[in-house]
Design an enzyme around this catalytic site. Structure first.
Site, PDB file in Angstrom:
ATOM      1  CG  HIS A  10      -1.753  -1.078   1.396  1.00  0.00           C
ATOM      2  ND1 HIS A  10      -3.172  -0.899   0.993  1.00  0.00           N
ATOM      3  CD2 HIS A  10      -1.621  -2.314   2.210  1.00  0.00           C
ATOM      4  CE1 HIS A  10      -3.778  -1.986   1.550  1.00  0.00           C
ATOM      5  NE2 HIS A  10      -2.842  -2.978   1.871  1.00  0.00           N
ATOM      6  CE1 TYR A  39      -1.975  -0.199   5.152  1.00  0.00           C
ATOM      7  CE2 TYR A  39      -1.042   1.536   6.480  1.00  0.00           C
ATOM      8  CZ  TYR A  39      -1.938   1.217   5.400  1.00  0.00           C
ATOM      9  OH  TYR A  39      -2.691   2.126   4.660  1.00  0.00           O
ATOM     10  CG  HIS A 115      -4.950  -1.720  -1.645  1.00  0.00           C
ATOM     11  ND1 HIS A 115      -5.510  -0.899  -1.072  1.00  0.00           N
ATOM     12  CD2 HIS A 115      -6.255  -2.667  -1.634  1.00  0.00           C
ATOM     13  CE1 HIS A 115      -6.808  -0.984  -0.345  1.00  0.00           C
ATOM     14  NE2 HIS A 115      -7.141  -2.163  -0.715  1.00  0.00           N
ATOM     15  CE  LYS A 135      -8.616   2.345  -1.868  1.00  0.00           C
ATOM     16  NZ  LYS A 135      -7.984   2.443  -0.282  1.00  0.00           N
ATOM     17  CB  CYS A 137      -3.583   1.975  -2.914  1.00  0.00           C
ATOM     18  SG  CYS A 137      -2.360   1.411  -1.696  1.00  0.00           S
TER      19      CYS A 137
END
Ligand code: ZN
Length: 159
Positions: A10, A39, A115, A135, A137
């Site tokens: 990420h 995380y 991600h 997204k 990421c």
């Protein structure tokens, strides 16, 4: 130890020139009511690898994929204007590679992914294409950078 099938990368979606420390990230996650930072590792621009959750603990970083994954986030991911950008510093790249090498040795069957690569395959052709990304990421192509650390056979027979 849990079974680990995925190592998910990420970005913190922080603009270039701005700071988002491990402590800030942890605080923001605690504010969401989580028990700790989501995380397992957080890599700041100076290349420091901060340890978040223990590997034996389930993280909170990728819906539907937390149980069997490890979450790694780097500080950055946006340019000054806020556009998607691979802002990893030399130090971050070095640390990320070293960390992934260590994890690959320990979990050789785990697939390293971004991600965005876990977005739904809308047209069902077996590939997650850019227009399907929910997204952006982590703002770079993880398979391209770490193909040599993927499980044997994942990328087909390349001789
Ligand atoms: Zn993410």
């Amino acid at each position: 130890m849990r079974t680990i099938t995925l190592i998910i990368i990420h970005c913190s979606a922080t603009k270039a020139g701005q700071c988002y420390t491990f402590e800030q990230c942890r605080r923001d996650h605690l504010r969401r009511g989580w028990k700790d930072i989501g995380y397992h590792f957080y890599i700041t621009r100076d290349g420091s690898v901060h340890e978040g959750r223990a590997l034996s603990e389930v993280g909170a970083h990728c819906k539907d994929h937390n149980a069997h994954s490890i979450g790694i986030c780097y500080e950055g991911g946006l340019d000054m204007a806020g556009h998607v950008c691979d802002t990893r510093t030399k130090a971050q790249r070095r640390s990320m590679r070293r960390l992934l090498e260590t994890l690959h040795e320990r979990f050789p069957g785990a697939i390293i992914m971004g991600h965005r690569d876990l977005s739904p395959d809308l047209d069902g052709n077996g590939r997650i294409e850019p227009e399907e990304w929910m997204k952006q990421c982590p703002s770079f192509d993880v398979l391209m950078d770490y193909w040599d650390l993927e499980p044997a056979g994942l990328l087909g027979d390349v001789g």
